[in-house]
Design a protein around this motif. Structure first.
Motif, PDB file in Angstrom:
ATOM      1  N   GLY A  80      48.231  63.096   0.788  1.00 18.10           N
ATOM      2  CA  GLY A  80      48.396  64.465   1.258  1.00 18.10           C
ATOM      3  C   GLY A  80      47.228  64.913   2.121  1.00 18.10           C
ATOM      4  N   GLN A  81      47.189  66.207   2.407  1.00 18.85           N
ATOM      5  CA  GLN A  81      46.109  66.742   3.250  1.00 18.85           C
ATOM      6  C   GLN A  81      46.021  68.250   3.091  1.00 18.85           C
ATOM      7  OE1 GLN A  81      47.261  65.962   7.371  1.00 18.85           O
ATOM      8  NE2 GLN A  81      48.573  67.767   7.431  1.00 18.85           N
ATOM      9  N   GLU A  82      44.851  68.783   3.438  1.00 16.01           N
ATOM     10  CA  GLU A  82      44.708  70.238   3.555  1.00 16.01           C
ATOM     11  C   GLU A  82      45.389  70.682   4.847  1.00 16.01           C
ATOM     12  OE1 GLU A  82      43.497  72.173   1.334  1.00 16.01           O
ATOM     13  OE2 GLU A  82      42.634  70.674  -0.002  1.00 16.01           O
ATOM     14  N   ALA A  83      45.644  71.964   4.973  1.00 13.28           N
ATOM     15  CA  ALA A  83      46.277  72.484   6.188  1.00 13.28           C
ATOM     16  C   ALA A  83      45.352  72.265   7.385  1.00 13.28           C
ATOM     17  CB  ALA A  83      46.580  73.962   6.031  1.00 13.28           C
ATOM     18  N   PRO A  84      45.821  71.602   8.444  1.00 19.03           N
ATOM     19  CA  PRO A  84      44.977  71.430   9.631  1.00 19.03           C
ATOM     20  C   PRO A  84      44.772  72.769  10.343  1.00 19.03           C
ATOM     21  CG  PRO A  84      47.195  70.633  10.055  1.00 19.03           C
ATOM     22  CD  PRO A  84      47.152  70.985   8.597  1.00 19.03           C
ATOM     23  N   ALA A  85      43.653  72.891  11.009  1.00 19.84           N
ATOM     24  CA  ALA A  85      43.349  74.139  11.705  1.00 19.84           C
ATOM     25  C   ALA A  85      44.156  74.239  12.993  1.00 19.84           C
ATOM     26  CB  ALA A  85      41.863  74.210  12.007  1.00 19.84           C
ATOM     27  N   PRO A  86      44.822  75.373  13.233  1.00 16.81           N
ATOM     28  CA  PRO A  86      45.511  75.560  14.516  1.00 16.81           C
ATOM     29  C   PRO A  86      44.492  75.717  15.636  1.00 16.81           C
ATOM     30  CG  PRO A  86      45.577  77.580  13.235  1.00 16.81           C
ATOM     31  CD  PRO A  86      44.984  76.529  12.337  1.00 16.81           C
ATOM     32  N   CYS A  87      44.901  75.396  16.855  1.00 14.34           N
ATOM     33  CA  CYS A  87      43.966  75.472  17.970  1.00 14.34           C
ATOM     34  C   CYS A  87      44.700  75.881  19.244  1.00 14.34           C
ATOM     35  CB  CYS A  87      43.241  74.149  18.175  1.00 14.34           C
ATOM     36  SG  CYS A  87      44.339  72.743  18.464  1.00 14.34           S
ATOM     37  N   ASP A  88      43.922  76.183  20.259  1.00 17.39           N
ATOM     38  CA  ASP A  88      44.446  76.612  21.552  1.00 17.39           C
ATOM     39  C   ASP A  88      44.355  75.442  22.536  1.00 17.39           C
ATOM     40  OD1 ASP A  88      45.101  77.750  23.954  1.00 17.39           O
ATOM     41  OD2 ASP A  88      43.619  79.369  23.858  1.00 17.39           O
ATOM     42  N   PRO A  89      45.492  74.910  22.993  1.00 19.50           N
ATOM     43  CA  PRO A  89      45.443  73.761  23.908  1.00 19.50           C
ATOM     44  C   PRO A  89      44.794  74.082  25.249  1.00 19.50           C
ATOM     45  CG  PRO A  89      47.668  74.662  23.802  1.00 19.50           C
ATOM     46  CD  PRO A  89      46.875  75.355  22.738  1.00 19.50           C
ATOM     47  N   ASN A  90      44.672  75.373  25.556  1.00 19.00           N
ATOM     48  CA  ASN A  90      44.048  75.774  26.816  1.00 19.00           C
ATOM     49  C   ASN A  90      42.539  75.994  26.691  1.00 19.00           C
ATOM     50  OD1 ASN A  90      46.596  75.871  28.202  1.00 19.00           O
ATOM     51  ND2 ASN A  90      47.020  77.792  27.122  1.00 19.00           N
ATOM     52  N   ASN A  91      42.038  75.784  25.463  1.00 19.34           N
ATOM     53  CA  ASN A  91      40.610  75.968  25.228  1.00 19.34           C
ATOM     54  C   ASN A  91      40.063  74.699  24.572  1.00 19.34           C
ATOM     55  OD1 ASN A  91      38.029  76.688  24.522  1.00 19.34           O
ATOM     56  ND2 ASN A  91      38.616  78.429  23.223  1.00 19.34           N
ATOM     57  N   ALA A  92      39.396  73.869  25.308  1.00 17.75           N
ATOM     58  CA  ALA A  92      38.914  72.575  24.826  1.00 17.75           C
ATOM     59  C   ALA A  92      37.937  72.713  23.676  1.00 17.75           C
ATOM     60  CB  ALA A  92      38.266  71.798  25.972  1.00 17.75           C
ATOM     61  N   ALA A  93      37.307  73.882  23.570  1.00 15.53           N
ATOM     62  CA  ALA A  93      36.308  74.081  22.521  1.00 15.53           C
ATOM     63  C   ALA A  93      36.886  74.767  21.287  1.00 15.53           C
ATOM     64  CB  ALA A  93      35.145  74.898  23.070  1.00 15.53           C
ATOM     65  N   SER A  94      38.203  74.979  21.235  1.00 16.92           N
ATOM     66  CA  SER A  94      38.785  75.757  20.143  1.00 16.92           C
ATOM     67  C   SER A  94      38.681  75.066  18.783  1.00 16.92           C
ATOM     68  CB  SER A  94      40.252  76.069  20.440  1.00 16.92           C
ATOM     69  OG  SER A  94      41.024  74.890  20.552  1.00 16.92           O
ATOM     70  N   CYS A  95      38.486  73.738  18.765  1.00 13.85           N
ATOM     71  CA  CYS A  95      38.349  73.025  17.494  1.00 13.85           C
ATOM     72  C   CYS A  95      36.892  72.924  17.042  1.00 13.85           C
ATOM     73  CB  CYS A  95      38.942  71.619  17.608  1.00 13.85           C
ATOM     74  SG  CYS A  95      40.742  71.590  17.546  1.00 13.85           S
ATOM     75  N   GLY A  96      35.954  73.133  17.950  1.00 17.92           N
ATOM     76  CA  GLY A  96      34.551  73.017  17.582  1.00 17.92           C
ATOM     77  C   GLY A  96      34.249  71.626  17.063  1.00 17.92           C
ATOM     78  N   ASP A  97      33.650  71.556  15.835  1.00 16.41           N
ATOM     79  CA  ASP A  97      33.319  70.255  15.244  1.00 16.41           C
ATOM     80  C   ASP A  97      34.453  69.715  14.375  1.00 16.41           C
ATOM     81  OD1 ASP A  97      33.229  72.020  13.156  1.00 16.41           O
ATOM     82  OD2 ASP A  97      31.171  71.554  12.544  1.00 16.41           O
ATOM     83  N   ARG A  98      35.639  70.304  14.481  1.00 20.30           N
ATOM     84  CA  ARG A  98      36.761  69.867  13.647  1.00 20.30           C
ATOM     85  C   ARG A  98      37.630  68.822  14.346  1.00 20.30           C
ATOM     86  NH1 ARG A  98      38.940  75.818  12.309  1.00 20.30           N
ATOM     87  NH2 ARG A  98      38.618  75.865  14.570  1.00 20.30           N
ATOM     88  N   GLY A  99      37.254  68.403  15.537  1.00 21.13           N
ATOM     89  CA  GLY A  99      37.991  67.343  16.210  1.00 21.13           C
ATOM     90  C   GLY A  99      38.555  67.764  17.545  1.00 21.13           C
ATOM     91  N   GLU A 100      39.695  67.186  17.888  1.00 22.68           N
ATOM     92  CA  GLU A 100      40.334  67.454  19.176  1.00 22.68           C
ATOM     93  C   GLU A 100      41.633  68.218  18.981  1.00 22.68           C
ATOM     94  OE1 GLU A 100      41.434  63.777  21.035  1.00 22.68           O
ATOM     95  OE2 GLU A 100      42.150  62.901  19.156  1.00 22.68           O
ATOM     96  N   CYS A 101      41.982  69.042  19.949  1.00 24.02           N
ATOM     97  CA  CYS A 101      43.206  69.840  19.882  1.00 24.02           C
ATOM     98  C   CYS A 101      44.358  69.009  20.443  1.00 24.02           C
ATOM     99  CB  CYS A 101      43.030  71.128  20.687  1.00 24.02           C
ATOM    100  SG  CYS A 101      44.412  72.295  20.519  1.00 24.02           S
TER     101      CYS A 101
END
Length: 276
Positions: A80-101
């Protein structure tokens, strides 16, 4: 010439007659592993151990029945997994240190009711946080996909791999590297008889529900060795009555009630996932 034509017609009629027999009368393939179609939905959070699911048109099974017998989570994602963080595909920095959008899934709006021409107009027509109405009228979810120290995707969990090798990996839509957009419970412990190997496989209908009259028009199957005919879905007057009744299940795997899930090696949440 006439004899050849007649032989061909008889052969064709035999094939048609065999094809018209209900698949439920065949027990070949009972126990074969199957992957429920629901798991191809990136929004699907997984099955609940308190419920059963009977997929009656599974082309993975000779019997056409993929049985989910009180199983928790996703077959394709053991931990299983925790809920992944939603992100903005138009903002490359929207995930921060949580990975890639990345794109998790593109589906029709929830109110389309199977209409292939139905399209969304605004984000409000979609599924909530993390879902956007794209220019093509499809609802799309983008989530943060985790990366390792080398900047590469950590990978998808593999149901055939060990828990140690799956640790830190995410749930993906089967056959892809598209992350599942929902939180997913870990599967029940193997010794609980409720993990995927013991609770999700091809089966067949072997009898009517308890208290129901026999149905002479249905070709019930006989359970092979190592399986027992057990009631899975009582007839409560809802849904297809031809799916109610008894199915072949692995001996010793009857669901006895709450608490049977035992320890959960993967994600455990007291509000959603069974376990201690």
């Amino acid at each position: 010439m006439t004899r050849s034509i007649l032989s061909g017609l008889l052969g064709l009629l035999s094939v048609v007659a065999m094809a018209s027999l209900p698949a439920a009368c065949e027990s070949g393939g009972v126990g074969d592993p199957c992957l429920p179609e629901d798991e191809y939905d990136p929004q699907f959070a997984g099955f609940k151990v308190t419920e059963e699911n009977i997929e009656s048109r599974s082309f993975q099974c000779q019997t056409r029945i993929c049985l989910v017998n009180h199983f928790q989570g996703r077959v394709s994602c053991p931990l299983g997994q925790e809920a992944p963080a939603p992100c903005d595909p138009n903002n490359a920095a929207s995930c921060g240190d949580r990975g890639e959008c990345v794109l998790s899934g593109a589906v029709e709006p929830p109110n389309c009711a199977g209409n292939p021409d139905c399209r969304c107009q605004t984000d409000d027509d979609c599924y909530g946080e993390g879902w956007r109405c794209d220019a093509d009228g499809m609802c799309k979810a983008h989530v943060c996909r985790p990366l390792n120290d080398a900047g590469k995707f950590v990978g998808c969990q593999d149901p055939t791999d060990s828990a140690a090798n799956n640790a830190g990996k995410v749930c993906c839509v089967p056959g892809t590297e598209d992350p599942v957009a929902s939180p997913v419970c870990g599967q029940c412990a193997p010794d609980s008889q409720r993990n995927a190997q013991q609770a999700v496989y091809c089966s067949c209908r072997c009898g009517v529900a308890d208290g129901e009259p026999d149905d002479p028009n249905f070709n019930f199957c006989e359970c092979p060795q190592g399986f027992t005919c057990s009631e899975i879905r009582p007839n409560v007057g809802l849904g297809d009555p031809l799916l109610t009744g008894k199915y072949c299940i692995k001996q010793g795997s009857q669901f006895e009630g709450e608490g049977e899930c035992a320890d959960v090696p993967g994600r455990v949440n007291s509000d959603q996932c069974a376990g201690f």
